[in-house]
Enzyme design. Structure first.
Site, PDB file in Angstrom:
ATOM      1  N   ASN A 150      -5.588  12.143   0.767  1.00 54.87           N
ATOM      2  CA  ASN A 150      -4.655  11.307   1.531  1.00 54.87           C
ATOM      3  C   ASN A 150      -5.467  10.477   2.519  1.00 54.87           C
ATOM      4  O   ASN A 150      -6.695  10.567   2.578  1.00 54.87           O
ATOM      5  CB  ASN A 150      -3.615  12.178   2.244  1.00 54.87           C
ATOM      6  CG  ASN A 150      -2.459  11.358   2.797  1.00 54.87           C
ATOM      7  OD1 ASN A 150      -1.908  10.508   2.097  1.00 54.87           O
ATOM      8  ND2 ASN A 150      -2.088  11.589   4.037  1.00 54.87           N
ATOM      9  N   ASP A 161      -2.125  10.581  -1.922  1.00 53.25           N
ATOM     10  CA  ASP A 161      -2.480   9.588  -2.930  1.00 53.25           C
ATOM     11  C   ASP A 161      -2.894  10.238  -4.243  1.00 53.25           C
ATOM     12  O   ASP A 161      -2.784   9.617  -5.292  1.00 53.25           O
ATOM     13  CB  ASP A 161      -3.602   8.692  -2.406  1.00 53.25           C
ATOM     14  CG  ASP A 161      -3.083   7.680  -1.405  1.00 53.25           C
ATOM     15  OD1 ASP A 161      -2.978   6.497  -1.771  1.00 53.25           O
ATOM     16  OD2 ASP A 161      -2.756   8.069  -0.271  1.00 53.25           O
ATOM     17  N   ARG A 194       0.863  -1.184   0.000  1.00 52.84           N
ATOM     18  CA  ARG A 194       0.000   0.000   0.000  1.00 52.84           C
ATOM     19  C   ARG A 194       0.890   1.221   0.000  1.00 52.84           C
ATOM     20  O   ARG A 194       2.105   1.136   0.125  1.00 52.84           O
ATOM     21  CB  ARG A 194      -1.002   0.004   1.169  1.00 52.84           C
ATOM     22  CG  ARG A 194      -0.630  -0.643   2.464  1.00 52.84           C
ATOM     23  CD  ARG A 194       0.488  -0.003   3.213  1.00 52.84           C
ATOM     24  NE  ARG A 194       0.280   1.425   3.449  1.00 52.84           N
ATOM     25  CZ  ARG A 194       1.252   2.283   3.650  1.00 52.84           C
ATOM     26  NH1 ARG A 194       2.534   1.876   3.641  1.00 52.84           N
ATOM     27  NH2 ARG A 194       1.009   3.553   3.857  1.00 52.84           N
ATOM     28  N   GLY A 195       0.262   2.393  -0.169  1.00 51.58           N
ATOM     29  CA  GLY A 195       1.020   3.621  -0.379  1.00 51.58           C
ATOM     30  C   GLY A 195       1.057   3.896  -1.868  1.00 51.58           C
ATOM     31  O   GLY A 195       1.471   3.047  -2.662  1.00 51.58           O
TER      32      GLY A 195
END
Length: 354
Positions: free
Chosen positions: A250, A240, A49-50
Site C-alpha cells: 500500500n 494496491d 489513482r487508487g
C-alpha cells in the site's frame, strides 16, 4: 445508505471522463480522455489513482481504444488490441487491479472473436461498464462487512486515500468508515497527510468533508503520538496488492502505521476488493514497487524544499507483513490469519457477500 456523489471515472461517448485528482482540493476539474493513449497518460501522471480506480479506468481505456480502432479485419483489430493492452500495462507496476482488468478485457475479447467487428467493439465497451458497476457494488459490500469491525465510538486513522476517489465510487477503507457512520457509529477520522503526494490531506479530507464526516488531518509523524494519547481506536487502510500470505502493498508509510498500531494494541484493518488479492504472488517480497520522480519529494506546491543535487528516494509503496494485519476486509467476507488459508477459502465463495 448515503452514497458519495463523487464521480471518479465515467464513460461517455466522447471518451473516459476523470476528475483530475492532481488539482484537488482547491479545484474540482474534470478531464475527458478522447483516446486510449490519453487514458494511459492520465493513469501514469496520477490524474486518476487508487488501485481499483486504475483498474476501472484501464478497462475503459481499452474499450475506448477498441471502439475507435481503424481495423477492417479481426486480425487487424487483434493486433491493435494487443498494443492497447501493452500500453495500459506499462503505466503503473504495483497496482494488481490494473493487470486484473487487462486480463479480464483480454478474456472478453477472445470470447467475442467469432463475432462481427461492430459487435466486438460494442461488447468491449459494455464489459468496461460492467467492471465499473461491479466495483461500486464491491465497495458497498466491503463497507457492510467492515462496518461491524469499527469501534462504536472513537478515532479511526486512515492513510493515503482509499475512498470514492480511489475507486469507481464509495471507497474501500473509506467505504468501511462511511458504512460505520451510516449505521450510527460515532467515528472521528484522523487522516494522515501522506507525503509526498498528500493524498490524505488533499483527497481523503476533501471527500469525507463533502460527506459531513468528522475529519482531522495530521502530519505523518504525528500518528504514534495520537495512538499513545488514546485518540485512535482502529486503523483502516486500502491496498494496491495483497499477496497470498496476507502481506500488503500500500502507499508508502503504511508499514510504519501498522507497526505503531501493533505496538499500541490497536487493530489494523485492510479493505480491498477481491481484484487486489494476488494469489499468484506468494509473499510481499515478490511485489514490484514503483519508483516515482524525485521531484515529488523535493518540491511542494511547486516550491523546492531540498538542497540542489541531494539524492532522493521515492518509492510509491511499501509492504506491510501480514503479522501486523488484524483482518483483510473484502466484498466476499473478512479474512483473518492464517491468510494463506482464509484467502484461499474466500476465493471459493460468491463474488459479493449478501
Amino acid at each position: 445508505m448515503t452514497k458519495s456523489v463523487i464521480k471518479t471515472v465515467e464513460w461517455s461517448d466522447e471518451g473516459v471522463v476523470l476528475v483530475d485528482q492532481t488539482k484537488l482540493p482547491t479545484e474540482e476539474v474534470y478531464v475527458t480522455c478522447g483516446t486510449y493513449e490519453e487514458v494511459a497518460v492520465a493513469i501514469k501522471d496520477m490524474i486518476v489513482r487508487g488501485a481499483p480506480a486504475i483498474g476501472v479506468t484501464a478497462a475503459m481505456g481499452i474499450a475506448l481504444g477498441v471502439r475507435d480502432a481503424k481495423a477492417s479485419t479481426l486480425s487487424e483489430l487483434r493486433q491493435m488490441f494487443g498494443m492497447i493492452c501493452r500500453t495500459m500495462g506499462e503505466t503503473r507496476p504495483t497496482a494488481v487491479n490494473l493487470f486484473w482488468a487487462i486480463r479480464r478485457m483480454q478474456r472478453k475479447f477472445e470470447e467475442l472473436s467469432n463475432m462481427p467487428l461492430a459487435v466486438i467493439k460494442a461488447e468491449m465497451v459494455f464489459e468496461a461498464k460492467r467492471i465499473h458497476l461491479e466495483d461500486i457494488a464491491a465497495n458497498q459490500a466491503m463497507g457492510r462487512n467492515g462496518a461491524v469491525l469499527m469501534p462504536s465510538e472513537g478515532g479511526v486513522l486512515t492513510h493515503c486515500n482509499a475512498g470514492a476517489l480511489a475507486t469507481a465510487g464509495y471507497g474501500t477503507a473509506l467505504g468501511v468508515i462511511r458504512a460505520a457512520v451510516e449505521s450510527g457509529k460515532n467515528i472521528r477520522v484522523f487522516a494522515d497527510e501522506t507525503r509526498p503526494f498528500l493524498q490524505g490531506a488533499r483527497l481523503t479530507a476533501w471527500e469525507l468533508m463533502k460527506d459531513g464526516i468528522d475529519t482531522t488531518v495530521i502530519s505523518d509523524n504525528m500518528a504514534g503520538a495520537m495512538m499513545a494519547q488514546g485518540k485512535i481506536q482502529a486503523v483502516v487502510v486500502g491496498a494496491d496488492r495483497i499477496a497470498a500470505n496476507g502481506d500488503v502493498a500500500n502507499k508508502i508509510g503504511t508499514y510504519t502505521v501498522a507497526v505503531l498500531a501493533k505496538e499500541h494494541g490497536i487493530p489494523f484493518y485492510v479493505a480491498a476488493p477481491w481484484s487486489t488479492i494476488d494469489l499468484d504472488t506468494p509473499d510481499g517480497s515478490k511485489i514490484p514497487i514503483e519508483q516515482r520522480n524525485g521531484r515529488e519529494v523535493t518540491h511542494i506546491a511547486g516550491k523546492q524544499m531540498t538542497p540542489d543535487n541531494v539524492r532522493i528516494e521515492n518509492p510509491a509503496f511499501d509492504v506491510t507483513p501480514s503479522k501486523y494485519v488484524t483482518a483483510i476486509i473484502t466484498e466476499r467476507g473478512v479474512a483473518k490469519a492464517p491468510y494463506d488459508e482464509s484467502l484461499r477459502k474466500l476465493a471459493e465463495t460468491e463474488t459479493v457477500s449478501a
